[in-house]
Motif scaffolding. Structure first.
Motif, PDB file in Angstrom:
ATOM      1  N   THR A 227       1.140  -0.827   0.081  1.00  0.00           N
ATOM      2  CA  THR A 227       0.214  -0.091   0.002  1.00  0.00           C
ATOM      3  C   THR A 227       0.730   1.460   0.166  1.00  0.00           C
ATOM      4  OG1 THR A 227      -0.116   0.655   1.990  1.00  0.00           O
ATOM      5  CG2 THR A 227      -1.459  -1.325   1.975  1.00  0.00           C
ATOM      6  N   SER A 228       0.484   2.345  -0.017  1.00  0.00           N
ATOM      7  CA  SER A 228       1.321   4.044  -0.159  1.00  0.00           C
ATOM      8  C   SER A 228       2.022   4.054   1.481  1.00  0.00           C
ATOM      9  CB  SER A 228       0.230   4.817  -0.023  1.00  0.00           C
ATOM     10  OG  SER A 228      -0.415   5.007   1.075  1.00  0.00           O
ATOM     11  N   THR A 229       1.228   2.825   1.869  1.00  0.00           N
ATOM     12  CA  THR A 229       2.649   2.821   3.878  1.00  0.00           C
ATOM     13  C   THR A 229       3.057   1.895   4.482  1.00  0.00           C
ATOM     14  OG1 THR A 229       0.197   2.919   5.025  1.00  0.00           O
ATOM     15  CG2 THR A 229       1.271   4.622   4.442  1.00  0.00           C
ATOM     16  N   ARG A 230       2.855   0.845   3.876  1.00  0.00           N
ATOM     17  CA  ARG A 230       3.191  -0.375   4.327  1.00  0.00           C
ATOM     18  C   ARG A 230       3.008  -1.631   3.053  1.00  0.00           C
ATOM     19  NH1 ARG A 230      -2.494  -1.428   4.846  1.00  0.00           N
ATOM     20  NH2 ARG A 230      -2.900  -3.479   5.116  1.00  0.00           N
ATOM     21  N   ARG A 231       4.311  -2.416   2.959  1.00  0.00           N
ATOM     22  CA  ARG A 231       4.168  -3.957   2.348  1.00  0.00           C
ATOM     23  C   ARG A 231       3.493  -4.913   3.433  1.00  0.00           C
ATOM     24  NH1 ARG A 231       7.572  -4.442  -0.702  1.00  0.00           N
ATOM     25  NH2 ARG A 231       8.774  -6.998  -0.947  1.00  0.00           N
ATOM     26  N   VAL A 232       3.109  -6.119   3.053  1.00  0.00           N
ATOM     27  CA  VAL A 232       2.017  -6.849   3.222  1.00  0.00           C
ATOM     28  C   VAL A 232       2.601  -7.847   3.338  1.00  0.00           C
ATOM     29  CG1 VAL A 232      -0.425  -8.418   3.922  1.00  0.00           C
ATOM     30  CG2 VAL A 232      -0.082  -5.513   3.356  1.00  0.00           C
ATOM     31  N   VAL A 233       3.194  -9.383   4.168  1.00  0.00           N
ATOM     32  CA  VAL A 233       3.849 -10.419   3.268  1.00  0.00           C
ATOM     33  C   VAL A 233       2.995 -11.925   3.713  1.00  0.00           C
ATOM     34  CG1 VAL A 233       5.730 -12.057   3.109  1.00  0.00           C
ATOM     35  CG2 VAL A 233       6.151  -9.738   3.100  1.00  0.00           C
ATOM     36  N   SER A 234       2.390 -12.577   2.808  1.00  0.00           N
ATOM     37  CA  SER A 234       1.418 -13.202   3.258  1.00  0.00           C
ATOM     38  C   SER A 234       2.370 -14.751   2.520  1.00  0.00           C
ATOM     39  CB  SER A 234       0.291 -13.467   2.527  1.00  0.00           C
ATOM     40  OG  SER A 234      -0.816 -14.463   3.303  1.00  0.00           O
ATOM     41  N   LEU A 235       2.408 -15.193   4.659  1.00  0.00           N
ATOM     42  CA  LEU A 235       3.548 -16.802   3.992  1.00  0.00           C
ATOM     43  C   LEU A 235       2.130 -17.904   3.468  1.00  0.00           C
ATOM     44  CD1 LEU A 235       5.851 -16.383   7.088  1.00  0.00           C
ATOM     45  CD2 LEU A 235       6.427 -15.776   4.545  1.00  0.00           C
ATOM     46  N   GLY A 236       2.797 -19.060   2.680  1.00  0.00           N
ATOM     47  CA  GLY A 236       2.287 -19.842   2.649  1.00  0.00           C
ATOM     48  C   GLY A 236       2.190 -20.939   3.894  1.00  0.00           C
ATOM     49  N   ARG A 237       1.876 -22.422   3.164  1.00  0.00           N
ATOM     50  CA  ARG A 237       1.619 -23.056   4.397  1.00  0.00           C
ATOM     51  C   ARG A 237       2.915 -24.270   4.395  1.00  0.00           C
ATOM     52  NH1 ARG A 237      -3.021 -27.307   4.652  1.00  0.00           N
ATOM     53  NH2 ARG A 237      -1.292 -27.929   6.117  1.00  0.00           N
ATOM     54  N   ASP A 238       2.866 -25.775   5.225  1.00  0.00           N
ATOM     55  CA  ASP A 238       4.078 -26.415   5.518  1.00  0.00           C
ATOM     56  C   ASP A 238       4.402 -27.198   3.883  1.00  0.00           C
ATOM     57  OD1 ASP A 238       1.203 -27.128   6.600  1.00  0.00           O
ATOM     58  OD2 ASP A 238       2.257 -29.354   6.573  1.00  0.00           O
ATOM     59  N   LEU A 239       5.512 -27.576   3.628  1.00  0.00           N
ATOM     60  CA  LEU A 239       5.626 -28.099   2.150  1.00  0.00           C
ATOM     61  C   LEU A 239       5.540 -27.420   1.391  1.00  0.00           C
ATOM     62  CD1 LEU A 239       4.114 -31.655   2.778  1.00  0.00           C
ATOM     63  CD2 LEU A 239       5.979 -31.302   3.225  1.00  0.00           C
ATOM     64  N   ASP A 240       5.653 -25.764   1.592  1.00  0.00           N
ATOM     65  CA  ASP A 240       4.982 -25.119   0.670  1.00  0.00           C
ATOM     66  C   ASP A 240       6.498 -24.170   0.295  1.00  0.00           C
ATOM     67  OD1 ASP A 240       4.892 -22.895  -0.795  1.00  0.00           O
ATOM     68  OD2 ASP A 240       2.868 -22.335  -0.470  1.00  0.00           O
ATOM     69  N   PRO A 241       7.233 -24.375  -0.271  1.00  0.00           N
ATOM     70  CA  PRO A 241       8.384 -23.305  -0.179  1.00  0.00           C
ATOM     71  C   PRO A 241       8.070 -21.245  -0.255  1.00  0.00           C
ATOM     72  CG  PRO A 241       8.869 -24.617  -2.166  1.00  0.00           C
ATOM     73  CD  PRO A 241       8.004 -24.772  -1.557  1.00  0.00           C
ATOM     74  N   GLY A 242       7.305 -21.196  -0.488  1.00  0.00           N
ATOM     75  CA  GLY A 242       6.093 -19.952  -0.333  1.00  0.00           C
ATOM     76  C   GLY A 242       6.317 -19.715   1.019  1.00  0.00           C
ATOM     77  N   SER A 243       6.609 -21.006   1.796  1.00  0.00           N
ATOM     78  CA  SER A 243       6.064 -20.462   3.393  1.00  0.00           C
ATOM     79  C   SER A 243       8.232 -20.103   3.875  1.00  0.00           C
ATOM     80  CB  SER A 243       5.607 -22.088   4.134  1.00  0.00           C
ATOM     81  OG  SER A 243       6.404 -22.915   4.245  1.00  0.00           O
ATOM     82  N   ILE A 244       8.386 -19.802   3.433  1.00  0.00           N
ATOM     83  CA  ILE A 244       9.801 -19.542   4.127  1.00  0.00           C
ATOM     84  C   ILE A 244      10.479 -18.343   3.838  1.00  0.00           C
ATOM     85  CG2 ILE A 244      12.380 -19.985   4.675  1.00  0.00           C
ATOM     86  CD1 ILE A 244      11.289 -23.488   4.585  1.00  0.00           C
ATOM     87  N   ALA A 245      11.114 -17.236   4.325  1.00  0.00           N
ATOM     88  CA  ALA A 245      11.312 -15.974   3.963  1.00  0.00           C
ATOM     89  C   ALA A 245      12.504 -15.761   4.879  1.00  0.00           C
ATOM     90  CB  ALA A 245      10.067 -14.401   3.197  1.00  0.00           C
ATOM     91  N   ARG A 246      13.583 -14.629   3.882  1.00  0.00           N
ATOM     92  CA  ARG A 246      14.555 -14.617   4.890  1.00  0.00           C
ATOM     93  C   ARG A 246      13.951 -12.806   4.867  1.00  0.00           C
ATOM     94  NH1 ARG A 246      18.806 -11.303   4.498  1.00  0.00           N
ATOM     95  NH2 ARG A 246      20.845 -11.917   6.155  1.00  0.00           N
ATOM     96  N   LEU A 247      14.369 -12.249   6.183  1.00  0.00           N
ATOM     97  CA  LEU A 247      13.562 -10.720   6.821  1.00  0.00           C
ATOM     98  C   LEU A 247      15.404  -9.783   7.106  1.00  0.00           C
ATOM     99  CD1 LEU A 247      11.930  -8.534   6.486  1.00  0.00           C
ATOM    100  CD2 LEU A 247      11.666  -9.436   8.866  1.00  0.00           C
ATOM    101  N   ASP A 248      15.560  -9.089   5.966  1.00  0.00           N
ATOM    102  CA  ASP A 248      16.922  -8.673   6.074  1.00  0.00           C
ATOM    103  C   ASP A 248      16.373  -7.311   6.896  1.00  0.00           C
ATOM    104  OD1 ASP A 248      19.895  -7.257   5.686  1.00  0.00           O
ATOM    105  OD2 ASP A 248      17.713  -5.550   5.449  1.00  0.00           O
ATOM    106  N   LEU A 249      16.893  -6.730   8.570  1.00  0.00           N
ATOM    107  CA  LEU A 249      16.116  -6.279   9.204  1.00  0.00           C
ATOM    108  C   LEU A 249      16.529  -4.811   8.525  1.00  0.00           C
ATOM    109  CD1 LEU A 249      16.273  -8.304  12.571  1.00  0.00           C
ATOM    110  CD2 LEU A 249      14.316  -7.672  10.771  1.00  0.00           C
ATOM    111  N   ALA A 250      17.865  -4.797   7.762  1.00  0.00           N
ATOM    112  CA  ALA A 250      17.962  -3.430   7.862  1.00  0.00           C
ATOM    113  C   ALA A 250      16.762  -2.544   6.791  1.00  0.00           C
ATOM    114  CB  ALA A 250      19.901  -3.174   7.686  1.00  0.00           C
ATOM    115  N   SER A 251      16.837  -3.964   5.941  1.00  0.00           N
ATOM    116  CA  SER A 251      15.536  -2.401   4.420  1.00  0.00           C
ATOM    117  C   SER A 251      14.956  -3.169   5.004  1.00  0.00           C
ATOM    118  CB  SER A 251      16.230  -3.438   3.376  1.00  0.00           C
ATOM    119  OG  SER A 251      16.859  -5.005   3.493  1.00  0.00           O
ATOM    120  N   LEU A 252      14.311  -3.946   5.676  1.00  0.00           N
ATOM    121  CA  LEU A 252      12.803  -4.723   5.962  1.00  0.00           C
ATOM    122  C   LEU A 252      12.629  -5.607   4.860  1.00  0.00           C
ATOM    123  CD1 LEU A 252      11.104  -2.220   7.973  1.00  0.00           C
ATOM    124  CD2 LEU A 252      12.021  -4.508   9.229  1.00  0.00           C
TER     125      LEU A 252
END
Ligand SMILES: [Mn+2]
Length: 267
Positions: A227-252
């Motif tokens: 949105t104009s002010t935020r980023r929204v990340v939805s994660l998948g479920r078990d056995l889905d690679p889309g349920s794992i993401a690395r979050l860099d804390l400097a850049s978010l």
């Protein structure tokens, strides 16, 4: 459940964390996911799990140790053994509770810091599948986000990162919107209304605390929306690679693992 340690404050120096979506007690997935995390970035020590955890701690501790993961901070979901969790949550109000070498259960809500960023965790969600579930066996009313929890969470003021199990209703994530529309068509009217009112609670929280990043699970699809002010990340479920993401804390900024990273195929 054993309480090994409690904490009113968590402040970690980590520069990155892993985000992990719904696990549903799937030990085979832990065994797959944690080594994949280590191969992708062996320096990350912390996993932020987004609910529907309901996982034996013994295999988690085993695979966490192998993967160099020091802690898993669990934001509770709707499918959790609340019958077991409720007593020790109420005995330790507002405290994060470590129940094994690596696993911490976060109360609802809980504020903490990682890498200089402020986080707010608010677990809970309303099940869309209650018609197939039995109260006190695999469903508990404690799953639902309450008004008091939202008020409590809002009283913390703005944060950089919001972690919930539940999705917002006003979501910019197209994949999530599609699931919500399909589900509201498929489920009984009362269920559709109660799942919507659960998401509206999250909307209220988001408007009040204005996170730059909001991460959630629950809908079992991965996707990112802005949105104009935020980023929204939805994660998948078990056995889905889309349920794992690395979050860099400097850049978010998050980076999802790919199928090859998880299933360890040669490129
Ligand atoms: Mn789930």
């Amino acid at each position: 459940m054993d309480v090994l340690e409690v904490a009113s404050e968590i402040d970690l120096p980590d520069r990155a964390v892993w985000l992990l979506g719904d696990v549903h007690g799937n030990t085979r997935w832990i065994q797959r996911a944690f080594p994949a995390m280590k191969r992708s970035d062996p320096d990350v020590r912390t996993v932020l799990q987004l609910g529907d955890w309901w996982q034996d701690t013994r295999p988690v501790d085993h695979w966490a140790k192998i993967a160099g993961i020091d802690r898993v901070l669990v934001t509770l979901g709707n499918h959790e053994p609340y019958g077991t969790l409720a007593p020790f949550l109420s005995e330790n109000p507002g405290l994060a509770v470590r129940i094994s070498r690596a696993v911490w259960i976060l109360p609802r809500p809980f504020r903490f810091r990682v890498g200089g960023r402020s986080f707010l965790s608010l677990g809970g969600a309303t099940s869309a599948d209650i018609e197939w579930r039995t109260e006190d066996v695999d469903w508990w009313p404690d799953e639902a986000i309450t008004d008091a929890e939202v008020r409590d969470a809002i009283s913390f003021g703005p944060v950089d990162v919001l972690l919930t199990h539940e999705s917002p209703d006003a979501t910019p994530v197209l994949e999530v919107r599609r699931v919500i529309e399909e589900r509201s068509g498929a489920s009984e009217r009362g269920v559709a209304e109660s799942t919507r009112s659960s998401r509206l609670m999250v909307d209220r929280l988001v408007e009040a605390i204005r996170p730059a990043l909001h991460v959630h699970g629950h809908l079992h699809v991965s996707g990112v929306g802005v949105t104009s002010t935020r980023r929204v990340v939805s994660l998948g479920r078990d056995l889905d690679p889309g349920s794992i993401a690395r979050l860099d804390l400097a850049s978010l900024k998050e980076s999802f693992l790919q199928a090859d990273d998880v299933w360890h195929k040669r490129r």
